[in-house]
Scaffold this active site. Structure first.
Site, short mmCIF file in Angstrom:
data_model
loop_
_atom_site.label_atom_id
_atom_site.label_comp_id
_atom_site.label_asym_id
_atom_site.label_seq_id
_atom_site.Cartn_x
_atom_site.Cartn_y
_atom_site.Cartn_z
N ASP A 194 136.80 41.29 -19.24
CA ASP A 194 135.60 40.94 -19.97
C ASP A 194 135.07 41.70 -20.95
O ASP A 194 134.11 41.53 -21.49
CB ASP A 194 134.46 40.81 -18.83
CG ASP A 194 134.27 42.18 -18.37
OD1 ASP A 194 135.19 43.17 -18.23
OD2 ASP A 194 133.09 42.54 -17.99
N HIS A 195 136.15 42.63 -21.51
CA HIS A 195 135.95 43.46 -22.93
C HIS A 195 136.96 42.98 -23.85
O HIS A 195 136.70 43.52 -24.95
CB HIS A 195 135.71 44.86 -22.57
CG HIS A 195 134.53 45.01 -21.82
ND1 HIS A 195 133.48 45.79 -22.39
CD2 HIS A 195 134.13 44.87 -20.66
CE1 HIS A 195 132.28 45.67 -21.44
NE2 HIS A 195 133.07 45.32 -20.55
N HIS A 204 137.36 49.80 -23.51
CA HIS A 204 138.32 49.80 -22.40
C HIS A 204 138.85 48.51 -21.99
O HIS A 204 138.59 47.41 -22.55
CB HIS A 204 137.55 50.47 -21.07
CG HIS A 204 136.62 49.31 -20.55
ND1 HIS A 204 135.20 49.00 -21.29
CD2 HIS A 204 136.29 48.62 -19.08
CE1 HIS A 204 134.59 48.20 -20.39
NE2 HIS A 204 135.30 48.19 -19.37
N HIS A 236 134.72 54.96 -15.16
CA HIS A 236 134.84 53.41 -15.26
C HIS A 236 136.32 52.93 -15.08
O HIS A 236 136.92 52.40 -14.36
CB HIS A 236 133.88 52.90 -15.94
CG HIS A 236 134.05 51.27 -16.09
ND1 HIS A 236 133.53 50.57 -14.93
CD2 HIS A 236 134.45 50.06 -16.60
CE1 HIS A 236 133.49 49.34 -15.00
NE2 HIS A 236 134.37 48.93 -15.95
N HIS A 268 126.77 45.20 -20.47
CA HIS A 268 126.13 44.00 -19.65
C HIS A 268 124.73 44.24 -19.37
O HIS A 268 123.92 45.11 -19.56
CB HIS A 268 126.64 44.36 -17.93
CG HIS A 268 128.28 44.29 -17.88
ND1 HIS A 268 128.67 42.95 -17.52
CD2 HIS A 268 129.31 45.03 -18.01
CE1 HIS A 268 129.96 43.01 -17.43
NE2 HIS A 268 130.46 44.04 -17.85
N ASP A 286 131.09 50.00 -20.41
CA ASP A 286 130.68 50.12 -19.18
C ASP A 286 130.48 51.53 -18.40
O ASP A 286 130.58 51.64 -17.30
CB ASP A 286 131.56 49.45 -18.42
CG ASP A 286 131.69 47.77 -18.65
OD1 ASP A 286 130.76 47.37 -19.22
OD2 ASP A 286 132.15 47.02 -18.10
N HIS A 319 139.21 46.26 -19.61
CA HIS A 319 139.02 45.33 -18.69
C HIS A 319 138.88 43.98 -19.46
O HIS A 319 138.43 43.93 -20.62
CB HIS A 319 137.50 45.28 -17.82
CG HIS A 319 137.76 46.37 -17.00
ND1 HIS A 319 136.65 47.09 -16.42
CD2 HIS A 319 138.82 46.82 -16.05
CE1 HIS A 319 136.98 47.89 -15.33
NE2 HIS A 319 138.26 47.74 -15.23
ZN LIG Z 1 134.57 47.32 -17.26
#
Ligand SMILES: [Zn+2]
Length: 267
Positions: free
Chosen positions: A72-73, A68, A126, A183, A145, A70
């Site tokens: 942090d990915h 996805h 998400h 995570h 996530d 985001h």
């Molecule tokens: Zn995420």
């Protein structure tokens, strides 16, 4: 070592994985096919730890499979692509929000990492276009996530009904599927899960296991789908006792899920 055997009896070397921490509480993971040498990073939270994992293993990065959009990915994609000329595969329904994409995929599409073949599962909720990757022969799933051990992702772009159906698709994978999530949230998730099902023995057993793993400085993932089904309240919203304990009998399971998710948001 478990080896799988194809129909003509040729032995394959099993896939290998390498799991490592990134950023504050993200996981990075590499999936490697020893026969072809192909290696994929599932998501790219940060280029540095991925480069370090590649150096430690001696593996050469050939793909990045993105779950996805985001940051942090995805923050490490540009630097990794520039260095390794790797192919970047991203979810079709949000690829416009991810830079440096070579190929877009969605539900049912196949992805290859050397001889390893994965299948894309749409798991929105998400984010609106979130996808997961399932490698049936290896019994491995990479769920970003969407599903966490004893938890699930926040419903940010979708709605609870959508997220519940995404979780059901992951719950329906074979029980011995090992899943990797984005995570390390397991211990906090267990504290919350105990407020929903304080008498769940599988949850108590998982709590003991996780305490031991963390005390030893080890990751709490991968977990199996089978174990998760028994202990993760977000996968148990259609359990009559769970619904009843929340005062929500005779409502659709996704509404029970929505209540559990809402309580976790406030926890
Ligand atoms: Zn995420």
């Amino acid at each position: 070592m478990i080896r799988r055997q194809d129909t003509i009896g040729k032995m394959h070397m099993p896939a290998q994985t390498n799991l490592f921490r990134c950023l504050t509480d993200n996981y990075g993971v590499l999936l490697h096919d020893p026969e072809s040498g192909a290696t994929t990073a599932i998501d790219a939270p940060d280029a540095g730890p991925i480069e370090a994992a590649l150096a430690n293993t001696g593996w050469r990065l050939t793909e990045i499979l993105v779950t996805h959009h985001h940051g942090d990915h995805t923050a490490g994609i540009a630097a990794l692509k520039q260095h390794h000329k790797c192919r970047v595969v991203a979810p079709r329904n949000e690829a416009q929000r991810i830079a440096n994409v070579d190929e877009t995929v969605g539900e049912g599409d196949k992805v290859r990492v050397g001889a390893l073949e994965g299948r894309v599962i749409d798991t929105p909720g998400h984010t609106a276009g979130h996808i997961s990757y399932f490698f049936p022969a290896e019994k491995l799933a990479f769920v970003g996530d969407t599903l966490f051990s004893i938890g699930c992702g926040r419903v940010i772009e979708g709605n609870p009904e959508m997220m519940w159906h995404s979780l059901l698709k992951l719950r329906n994978l074979p029980d011995d599927t090992r899943f990797y999530c984005g995570h390390e949230y397991t211990q906090a998730n267990i504290r919350f899960a105990n407020t929903i099902e304080p008498n769940n023995k599988a949850l108590a057993a998982r709590a003991d296991e996780v305490a031991g793993l963390l005390a030893a400085g080890r990751p709490t993932i991968p977990a199996t789908i089978g174990a998760e089904k028994a202990a993760n309240p977000f996968l148990r919203a259609d359990n009559a006792e769970v619904a009843q304990s929340l005062g929500l009998s005779a409502v659709p399971a996704w509404k029970v899920f929505a209540e559990i998710r809402e309580r976790k948001n406030r926890f």
